[in-house]
Write a protein that holds these residues in place. Sequence first.
Motif, PDB file in Angstrom:
ATOM      1  N   GLY A  67       0.789  -1.228   0.000  1.00 42.84           N
ATOM      2  CA  GLY A  67       0.000   0.000   0.000  1.00 42.84           C
ATOM      3  C   GLY A  67       0.818   1.273   0.000  1.00 42.84           C
ATOM      4  N   VAL A  68       2.137   1.177  -0.232  1.00 39.72           N
ATOM      5  CA  VAL A  68       2.936   2.407  -0.345  1.00 39.72           C
ATOM      6  C   VAL A  68       3.703   2.395  -1.672  1.00 39.72           C
ATOM      7  N   GLU A  69       3.942   3.576  -2.207  1.00 36.92           N
ATOM      8  CA  GLU A  69       4.655   3.647  -3.478  1.00 36.92           C
ATOM      9  C   GLU A  69       6.148   3.429  -3.216  1.00 36.92           C
ATOM     10  N   CYS A  70       6.696   2.391  -3.866  1.00 36.52           N
ATOM     11  CA  CYS A  70       8.098   2.050  -3.603  1.00 36.52           C
ATOM     12  C   CYS A  70       9.032   2.906  -4.449  1.00 36.52           C
ATOM     13  N   SER A  71      10.117   3.307  -3.844  1.00 35.15           N
ATOM     14  CA  SER A  71      11.127   4.074  -4.574  1.00 35.15           C
ATOM     15  C   SER A  71      11.798   3.146  -5.597  1.00 35.15           C
ATOM     16  N   ASP A  72      12.222   3.722  -6.764  1.00 37.53           N
ATOM     17  CA  ASP A  72      12.787   2.852  -7.810  1.00 37.53           C
ATOM     18  C   ASP A  72      14.259   2.510  -7.575  1.00 37.53           C
ATOM     19  N   ILE A  73      14.802   2.892  -6.437  1.00 39.46           N
ATOM     20  CA  ILE A  73      16.203   2.514  -6.178  1.00 39.46           C
ATOM     21  C   ILE A  73      16.305   1.092  -5.623  1.00 39.46           C
ATOM     22  N   TYR A  74      15.141   0.474  -5.365  1.00 36.96           N
ATOM     23  CA  TYR A  74      15.171  -0.879  -4.799  1.00 36.96           C
ATOM     24  C   TYR A  74      14.764  -1.920  -5.844  1.00 36.96           C
ATOM     25  N   VAL A 430      12.000  -8.691   9.285  1.00 36.92           N
ATOM     26  CA  VAL A 430      12.375  -7.294   9.106  1.00 36.92           C
ATOM     27  C   VAL A 430      11.325  -6.618   8.227  1.00 36.92           C
ATOM     28  N   ASN A 431      10.695  -5.597   8.755  1.00 37.01           N
ATOM     29  CA  ASN A 431       9.644  -4.894   8.006  1.00 37.01           C
ATOM     30  C   ASN A 431      10.194  -3.585   7.466  1.00 37.01           C
ATOM     31  N   VAL A 432       9.976  -3.350   6.182  1.00 29.90           N
ATOM     32  CA  VAL A 432      10.445  -2.072   5.617  1.00 29.90           C
ATOM     33  C   VAL A 432       9.342  -1.369   4.836  1.00 29.90           C
ATOM     34  N   ASN A 433       9.426  -0.070   4.883  1.00 36.59           N
ATOM     35  CA  ASN A 433       8.539   0.780   4.106  1.00 36.59           C
ATOM     36  C   ASN A 433       9.442   1.416   3.043  1.00 36.59           C
ATOM     37  N   LEU A 434       9.246   1.040   1.768  1.00 37.84           N
ATOM     38  CA  LEU A 434      10.205   1.450   0.741  1.00 37.84           C
ATOM     39  C   LEU A 434       9.872   2.791   0.088  1.00 37.84           C
ATOM     40  N   SER A 435       9.083   3.605   0.753  1.00 41.06           N
ATOM     41  CA  SER A 435       8.789   4.907   0.146  1.00 41.06           C
ATOM     42  C   SER A 435      10.073   5.746   0.181  1.00 41.06           C
ATOM     43  N   LYS A 436      10.131   6.724  -0.742  1.00 44.75           N
ATOM     44  CA  LYS A 436      11.356   7.520  -0.947  1.00 44.75           C
ATOM     45  C   LYS A 436      11.828   8.191   0.341  1.00 44.75           C
ATOM     46  N   ASP A 437      10.871   8.782   1.059  1.00 47.89           N
ATOM     47  CA  ASP A 437      11.281   9.573   2.223  1.00 47.89           C
ATOM     48  C   ASP A 437      11.741   8.716   3.408  1.00 47.89           C
ATOM     49  N   MET A 438      11.661   7.406   3.266  1.00 48.59           N
ATOM     50  CA  MET A 438      12.106   6.538   4.367  1.00 48.59           C
ATOM     51  C   MET A 438      13.496   5.965   4.083  1.00 48.59           C
ATOM     52  N   PHE A 439      14.218   6.523   3.093  1.00 45.10           N
ATOM     53  CA  PHE A 439      15.486   5.918   2.689  1.00 45.10           C
ATOM     54  C   PHE A 439      16.480   5.703   3.836  1.00 45.10           C
ATOM     55  N   PRO A 440      16.787   6.738   4.642  1.00 45.92           N
ATOM     56  CA  PRO A 440      17.791   6.515   5.693  1.00 45.92           C
ATOM     57  C   PRO A 440      17.381   5.415   6.661  1.00 45.92           C
ATOM     58  N   GLU A 441      16.081   5.399   7.024  1.00 43.89           N
ATOM     59  CA  GLU A 441      15.592   4.375   7.968  1.00 43.89           C
ATOM     60  C   GLU A 441      15.725   2.983   7.349  1.00 43.89           C
TER      61      GLU A 441
END
Length: 583
Positions: A67-74, A430-441
């Motif tokens: 349900g979140v837009e994933c950044s294309d760096i992944y 391990v749960n990740v949110n791959l949206s752009k603004d969460m990159f450092p986390e």
Amino acid sequence: MEDQLHIPQVKISYLQSRDPSIISWNRLEKVRANLHFSSDESTVPSLPLPDKVKEKHVDVYLRIKGGVECSDIYAIEEEDTFVCELPETSTTISGNKNGVQTAEKYKFTKIFNSGCTQEEIFHATVKEKILNFINGENSTLMAYGTSGSGKTFTLVGTTEEPGIIPRALKYLFHSLPTLEQFPQAKPLPNGNAVILDNTQKLIEKQQSQSILKDLHAYKDHLLHEKAFSAMQQRLSRDPVAIVENLTPIINIWVSLAEIYNEQIFDLLNTPIKGQQRPRLKIGGLHNNTYIKDLKFINVRSGLEAYEVLQYGLQNRNRASTVVNMQSSRSHCIFSIKLVQGYDADNLLVSSFNFCDLAGSERLKKTMNVGDRLKESNSINNSLMVLGRCITMVRDGQYKKENKMPPFRESKLTQLFQRALIGKEDIQLMVNVNLSKDMFPETQHTLNFSAMAKEVIIDQAPVKVLNSSRFLDKDFDEEDTRDEELDELRDRLAEVVLQLSEERQQNQQRQEEAIERERQHLINTYKEIINIKDKQIETLKRENEILLKEKREREKAHLQSFFVVSSGSESDFEDELGVTESDS
Ligand SMILES: Nc1ncnc2c1ncn2[C@@H]1O[C@H](COP(=O)(O)OP(=O)(O)OP(=O)(O)O)[C@@H](O)[C@H]1O
């Protein structure tokens, strides 16, 4: 030098609750299962013992939040490799910081894409472990990730999409025969168990009934019940494990604890009105750390266990933050204990711990203040200690570094040290949110999981058939010493806290006094300036009057002089007009 390092130096730690098999971090002493049979072994059928587990790594799963837009760096390569393109300035786990765009690869046991269902995740992770659990093996599943990344969703889920725990309960109870109406044996926090007499059976039954009764009073109870029965129906076509050689005594108990601001609370313990929930302490016994006085509730079905979980979760510390409306502010540990055996001398206890860790938070992003900030600091600190422990265990295993991981620096690592050193089965979700603004986390979470993935589980699961002779009284001395140390440590922490609060209050008082003094001086000087201003005004006015009088006098003087010398007053007026304008 190498050889010297390999000499076992078993030191008895008086800081109890360190696993005694830890000699140094490059050497974990091999401890074989220790079975105690007090009666004639030939008459007692032995419990199933699992084969020696081959050396293996900690299972680390990656779940990508849906349900979140994933950044294309992944990107995901195959089903176990996660690729992350790093910006030029990032530091890789291998320490690269060369200004060249790099991609870091992270290996996982399995990656669950954002489209994966809760059911798929359960089948690929915990299902098999439930069978090991029935066979007497201890297991822990920890959900790790930033706040709002989906840890609670993965473990508990929602009424429509139940998570791993309700599915595990369903699977466990369906693999066991119908359980007795009254419990026969109860686990002790220290890892052993006791046979209950009739009165104790009644008391335990009443305890669980009263919790269920309380829960049934909640308005959304029916929702959970419906969701769970709907789930049971959905899963009814699933193959159910056939477990053989089950013992006559089989009892299941559950507990729910939370670690909130480095204090442990029993979420199944409803405090008397007006009183606070008591803080619990950690006890240590040989190779076992446990929460003292934690309540275990006997359950006879998956639904009952799920209801007890829901009851406790209502008491969990949650709050709304910028990143998650319903953020868990504590680490929460749901434990299932299975007691099986034949009689008082032949009981086996295994536990399955589900640990929903509070999410790490970037303080800048959450903008937390007050209580939320205090919670964030405590959460981040204990997760940092967890990371340091895992890194040091891994370094000890690979680089043969001889350092003691700082297990005692947080309650979480203290409780799970046995699993963290690889002596018990442990899985990490391990749960990740791959949206752009969460990159450092996300990068931080991935680096953490890369470390955890390298930890080796090198120990066959330890099975202990306890004897009632080995119950509490034998460990009284050790327990008392532990208690004293715990109390001293708590007292010290309280004094340190008190001192820092007093220092803060003093500083505040000083700042207030300085401010008051400043205001006083400002007001005094303002008054002085006012008075001076008024005096100047008066002086000005007096001066003007004097000048006017002087001018009048001079005018009169000139007039008299003119009249005397020319004789005409009008001539004087004319002359004065000229004189005045001229002057
Ligand atoms: N895979 C998913 N699919 C759909 N919704 C999800 C998924 N993962 C999480 N969510 C939703 O995102 C929100 C936050 O999830 P959750 O509370 O599980 O996060 P968390 O990691 O436990 O956060 P915290 O550490 O702050 O407690 C919830 O509303 C949850 O339903």
